[in-house]
Write an enzyme that holds these catalytic residues in place. Structure first.
Site, PDB file in Angstrom:
ATOM      1  N   CYS A 189       8.593   7.938  -0.884  1.00 45.94           N
ATOM      2  CA  CYS A 189       8.523   6.725  -1.902  1.00 45.94           C
ATOM      3  C   CYS A 189       9.641   5.215  -1.029  1.00 45.94           C
ATOM      4  O   CYS A 189      10.366   5.474  -0.151  1.00 45.94           O
ATOM      5  CB  CYS A 189      10.268   6.650  -2.772  1.00 45.94           C
ATOM      6  SG  CYS A 189      10.152   5.443  -3.865  1.00 45.94           S
ATOM      7  N   GLU A 226       4.994   5.637 -10.930  1.00 45.88           N
ATOM      8  CA  GLU A 226       5.155   4.190 -10.886  1.00 45.88           C
ATOM      9  C   GLU A 226       6.249   4.124 -12.013  1.00 45.88           C
ATOM     10  O   GLU A 226       6.944   3.188 -11.973  1.00 45.88           O
ATOM     11  CB  GLU A 226       4.575   3.434 -10.783  1.00 45.88           C
ATOM     12  CG  GLU A 226       3.975   2.828  -9.221  1.00 45.88           C
ATOM     13  CD  GLU A 226       4.759   3.514  -8.441  1.00 45.88           C
ATOM     14  OE1 GLU A 226       4.452   4.066  -6.897  1.00 45.88           O
ATOM     15  OE2 GLU A 226       5.431   2.852  -8.469  1.00 45.88           O
ATOM     16  N   HIS A 249      10.002   4.447 -12.066  1.00 45.53           N
ATOM     17  CA  HIS A 249      10.615   3.766 -11.433  1.00 45.53           C
ATOM     18  C   HIS A 249      11.464   3.041 -12.459  1.00 45.53           C
ATOM     19  O   HIS A 249      12.678   2.873 -12.608  1.00 45.53           O
ATOM     20  CB  HIS A 249      10.220   3.558 -10.553  1.00 45.53           C
ATOM     21  CG  HIS A 249      10.471   3.622  -9.221  1.00 45.53           C
ATOM     22  ND1 HIS A 249      11.278   4.104  -8.792  1.00 45.53           N
ATOM     23  CD2 HIS A 249       9.071   3.930  -7.853  1.00 45.53           C
ATOM     24  CE1 HIS A 249      10.940   4.280  -7.415  1.00 45.53           C
ATOM     25  NE2 HIS A 249       9.833   4.304  -7.210  1.00 45.53           N
TER      26      HIS A 249
HETATM   27  O1  LIG Z   1       7.248   3.652  -6.239  1.00 49.32           O
HETATM   28  C1  LIG Z   1       5.964   3.342  -5.155  1.00 49.32           C
HETATM   29  N1  LIG Z   1       6.505   4.292  -3.690  1.00 49.32           N
HETATM   30  O2  LIG Z   1       7.190   4.693  -3.877  1.00 49.32           O
HETATM   31  C2  LIG Z   1       5.795   4.649  -2.627  1.00 49.32           C
HETATM   32  C3  LIG Z   1       4.749   5.892  -2.552  1.00 49.32           C
HETATM   33  C4  LIG Z   1       4.400   5.730  -3.748  1.00 49.32           C
HETATM   34  C5  LIG Z   1       3.592   7.348  -4.242  1.00 49.32           C
HETATM   35  C6  LIG Z   1       3.149   7.770  -3.476  1.00 49.32           C
HETATM   36  C7  LIG Z   1       2.936   9.856  -2.963  1.00 49.32           C
HETATM   37  C8  LIG Z   1       2.918  10.273  -4.707  1.00 49.32           C
HETATM   38  C9  LIG Z   1       2.476   8.915  -5.591  1.00 49.32           C
HETATM   39  C10 LIG Z   1       3.302   8.154  -5.411  1.00 49.32           C
HETATM   40 NI    NI Z   2       8.483   5.222  -5.323  1.00 55.22          NI
END
Ligand SMILES: OCN(O)CCCc1ccccc1
Ligand code: NI
Length: 183
Positions: free
Chosen positions: A110, A154, A157
Protein backbone atom coordinates in the site's frame (compact mmCIF):
# COMPACT_ATOMS: atom_id res chain seq x y z
CA UNK A 1 0.73 16.93 -10.02
CA UNK A 2 0.43 14.55 -7.06
CA UNK A 3 3.65 13.23 -5.52
CA UNK A 4 4.42 10.96 -2.56
CA UNK A 5 4.29 14.05 -0.30
CA UNK A 6 0.53 14.14 -0.92
CA UNK A 7 0.05 10.53 0.20
CA UNK A 8 -0.88 10.18 3.89
CA UNK A 9 0.72 7.29 5.80
CA UNK A 10 -0.79 4.72 8.17
CA UNK A 11 -1.55 6.26 11.53
CA UNK A 12 -3.30 9.23 9.88
CA UNK A 13 -6.92 9.06 11.09
CA UNK A 14 -8.38 9.72 7.62
CA UNK A 15 -7.28 6.19 6.61
CA UNK A 16 -9.66 4.77 9.23
CA UNK A 17 -12.68 6.93 8.37
CA UNK A 18 -15.68 5.95 6.26
CA UNK A 19 -15.42 8.30 3.28
CA UNK A 20 -18.45 10.36 2.21
CA UNK A 21 -20.48 9.74 -0.95
CA UNK A 22 -19.82 12.30 -3.69
CA UNK A 23 -23.01 14.23 -4.46
CA UNK A 24 -23.65 13.88 -8.21
CA UNK A 25 -22.95 15.61 -10.48
CA UNK A 26 -19.43 16.00 -9.08
CA UNK A 27 -18.01 19.51 -8.59
CA UNK A 28 -15.19 20.75 -10.82
CA UNK A 29 -12.89 20.37 -7.82
CA UNK A 30 -13.91 16.72 -7.36
CA UNK A 31 -13.42 16.03 -11.08
CA UNK A 32 -10.01 17.71 -10.93
CA UNK A 33 -9.01 15.64 -7.90
CA UNK A 34 -10.04 12.38 -9.61
CA UNK A 35 -8.12 13.40 -12.74
CA UNK A 36 -5.03 14.10 -10.60
CA UNK A 37 -5.36 10.60 -9.03
CA UNK A 38 -5.53 8.99 -12.49
CA UNK A 39 -2.54 11.04 -13.67
CA UNK A 40 -0.61 10.02 -10.54
CA UNK A 41 -1.00 6.34 -11.45
CA UNK A 42 0.13 6.94 -15.04
CA UNK A 43 3.13 9.00 -13.86
CA UNK A 44 4.01 6.38 -11.23
CA UNK A 45 4.08 3.71 -13.97
CA UNK A 46 6.22 5.83 -16.35
CA UNK A 47 9.85 5.09 -15.38
CA UNK A 48 11.34 8.47 -16.38
CA UNK A 49 8.63 10.41 -14.50
CA UNK A 50 8.56 8.03 -11.50
CA UNK A 51 12.32 8.38 -11.18
CA UNK A 52 12.33 12.16 -11.62
CA UNK A 53 9.64 12.72 -8.97
CA UNK A 54 10.48 9.69 -6.77
CA UNK A 55 7.03 8.11 -7.20
CA UNK A 56 6.27 4.60 -5.91
CA UNK A 57 4.56 2.68 -8.74
CA UNK A 58 0.86 2.37 -7.98
CA UNK A 59 -1.89 0.34 -9.63
CA UNK A 60 -4.57 2.11 -7.65
CA UNK A 61 -5.20 5.02 -5.29
CA UNK A 62 -8.18 6.07 -3.16
CA UNK A 63 -9.03 9.68 -2.25
CA UNK A 64 -8.54 9.15 1.52
CA UNK A 65 -4.89 8.43 0.74
CA UNK A 66 -4.50 12.06 -0.32
CA UNK A 67 -6.49 13.21 2.72
CA UNK A 68 -9.76 13.61 0.81
CA UNK A 69 -12.42 11.66 2.71
CA UNK A 70 -14.68 11.15 -0.32
CA UNK A 71 -15.72 7.98 -2.20
CA UNK A 72 -13.41 8.33 -5.20
CA UNK A 73 -10.87 5.81 -6.55
CA UNK A 74 -8.54 5.47 -9.50
CA UNK A 75 -7.23 2.18 -10.93
CA UNK A 76 -4.60 1.54 -13.62
CA UNK A 77 -4.00 -2.21 -13.75
CA UNK A 78 -3.62 -4.98 -16.31
CA UNK A 79 -5.17 -8.43 -16.21
CA UNK A 80 -3.36 -11.67 -17.16
CA UNK A 81 -4.43 -11.21 -20.81
CA UNK A 82 -2.92 -7.71 -20.97
CA UNK A 83 -6.27 -5.89 -20.87
CA UNK A 84 -5.72 -2.48 -19.24
CA UNK A 85 -8.25 -1.26 -16.65
CA UNK A 86 -7.88 2.53 -16.54
CA UNK A 87 -10.68 4.01 -14.44
CA UNK A 88 -11.52 6.90 -12.18
CA UNK A 89 -14.79 6.27 -10.32
CA UNK A 90 -17.07 8.24 -8.04
CA UNK A 91 -19.02 6.22 -5.47
CA UNK A 92 -17.78 2.76 -6.50
CA UNK A 93 -19.62 -0.12 -4.86
CA UNK A 94 -19.45 -3.90 -5.07
CA UNK A 95 -22.99 -4.94 -6.04
CA UNK A 96 -22.28 -8.68 -6.25
CA UNK A 97 -19.40 -11.09 -5.71
CA UNK A 98 -18.44 -14.74 -6.03
CA UNK A 99 -18.32 -17.13 -3.11
CA UNK A 100 -14.91 -18.20 -4.38
CA UNK A 101 -11.98 -16.21 -3.06
CA UNK A 102 -8.60 -15.31 -4.56
CA UNK A 103 -5.38 -13.86 -3.19
CA UNK A 104 -2.12 -12.50 -4.55
CA UNK A 105 0.66 -15.06 -4.16
CA UNK A 106 3.00 -12.10 -3.44
CA UNK A 107 0.71 -10.57 -0.83
CA UNK A 108 -0.28 -6.88 -1.08
CA UNK A 109 1.34 -3.55 -0.35
CA UNK A 110 0.00 0.00 0.00
CA UNK A 111 1.24 3.48 -0.87
CA UNK A 112 0.23 4.51 2.65
CA UNK A 113 2.25 1.71 4.29
CA UNK A 114 6.04 2.12 4.29
CA UNK A 115 6.75 -1.40 5.46
CA UNK A 116 6.25 -4.92 4.19
CA UNK A 117 3.33 -6.75 5.80
CA UNK A 118 3.66 -10.38 4.71
CA UNK A 119 0.70 -12.70 4.29
CA UNK A 120 -2.18 -13.67 2.02
CA UNK A 121 -5.02 -11.15 1.65
CA UNK A 122 -8.27 -13.05 0.91
CA UNK A 123 -10.39 -11.26 -1.68
CA UNK A 124 -13.51 -12.21 -3.67
CA UNK A 125 -12.39 -13.92 -6.91
CA UNK A 126 -15.04 -12.16 -9.04
CA UNK A 127 -16.92 -8.93 -8.34
CA UNK A 128 -19.36 -6.63 -10.08
CA UNK A 129 -18.66 -2.96 -9.40
CA UNK A 130 -21.02 -0.07 -10.13
CA UNK A 131 -19.99 3.58 -10.03
CA UNK A 132 -19.88 6.84 -11.96
CA UNK A 133 -16.89 7.56 -14.20
CA UNK A 134 -15.17 10.90 -14.69
CA UNK A 135 -17.41 11.73 -17.67
CA UNK A 136 -20.46 11.15 -15.48
CA UNK A 137 -21.44 7.78 -17.01
CA UNK A 138 -22.79 5.01 -14.81
CA UNK A 139 -20.38 2.04 -15.20
CA UNK A 140 -21.02 -1.64 -14.44
CA UNK A 141 -17.77 -3.62 -14.32
CA UNK A 142 -17.50 -7.40 -14.06
CA UNK A 143 -13.99 -8.04 -12.72
CA UNK A 144 -11.80 -11.03 -11.95
CA UNK A 145 -8.09 -11.68 -11.45
CA UNK A 146 -5.69 -8.91 -10.56
CA UNK A 147 -8.03 -6.01 -11.45
CA UNK A 148 -10.67 -7.44 -9.10
CA UNK A 149 -8.10 -7.49 -6.30
CA UNK A 150 -7.05 -3.89 -6.95
CA UNK A 151 -10.64 -2.61 -6.97
CA UNK A 152 -11.32 -4.38 -3.66
CA UNK A 153 -8.14 -2.89 -2.13
CA UNK A 154 -9.26 0.61 -3.21
CA UNK A 155 -12.88 0.27 -2.13
CA UNK A 156 -11.59 -0.97 1.25
CA UNK A 157 -9.78 2.37 1.66
CA UNK A 158 -13.17 4.17 1.35
CA UNK A 159 -14.36 2.15 4.36
CA UNK A 160 -11.25 2.69 6.49
CA UNK A 161 -9.98 -0.86 5.87
CA UNK A 162 -6.27 -1.58 5.28
CA UNK A 163 -5.11 -4.68 3.35
CA UNK A 164 -3.40 -6.16 6.40
CA UNK A 165 -6.71 -6.15 8.32
CA UNK A 166 -7.57 -9.22 6.22
CA UNK A 167 -4.37 -11.19 6.91
CA UNK A 168 -4.80 -14.13 9.29
CA UNK A 169 -3.13 -13.08 12.57
CA UNK A 170 -2.26 -16.63 13.60
CA UNK A 171 -1.06 -17.97 10.23
CA UNK A 172 -0.54 -15.15 7.69
CA UNK A 173 0.14 -17.66 4.90
CA UNK A 174 -2.82 -19.90 5.61
CA UNK A 175 -4.47 -20.54 2.25
CA UNK A 176 -8.01 -19.05 2.40
CA UNK A 177 -10.91 -21.52 2.09
CA UNK A 178 -12.23 -22.06 -1.45
CA UNK A 179 -9.57 -19.78 -2.98
CA UNK A 180 -7.22 -19.50 -5.96
CA UNK A 181 -3.76 -17.92 -5.93
CA UNK A 182 -3.06 -15.15 -8.47
CA UNK A 183 0.37 -14.27 -9.83
O1 LIG B 1 -4.55 1.98 -2.31
C1 LIG B 1 -3.66 1.80 -3.36
N1 LIG B 1 -2.35 1.51 -2.96
O2 LIG B 1 -2.03 1.68 -1.72
C2 LIG B 1 -1.41 1.08 -3.95
C3 LIG B 1 -1.29 -0.42 -4.00
C4 LIG B 1 -2.45 -1.05 -4.66
C5 LIG B 1 -2.48 -2.54 -4.61
C6 LIG B 1 -1.35 -3.33 -4.41
C7 LIG B 1 -1.46 -4.72 -4.37
C8 LIG B 1 -2.70 -5.32 -4.52
C9 LIG B 1 -3.82 -4.51 -4.71
C10 LIG B 1 -3.71 -3.13 -4.75
NI1 NI C 1 -3.59 1.10 -0.55
Amino acid sequence: MLTMNDVVKEGHPVLREKALEVKLPPSTEEIDTLKKMMDFLKNSQTPEIAEKYDLRPGVGIAAPQINVSKRMIAVLAEDSKGKVYDFGLFNPRIVSHSVEKSYLQSGEGCLSVDRAVPGYVPRYARITVKGTDIEGNEVNLRLRGFPAIVFQHEIDHLNGVMFYDHIDKVDPFKVPENSTAIG
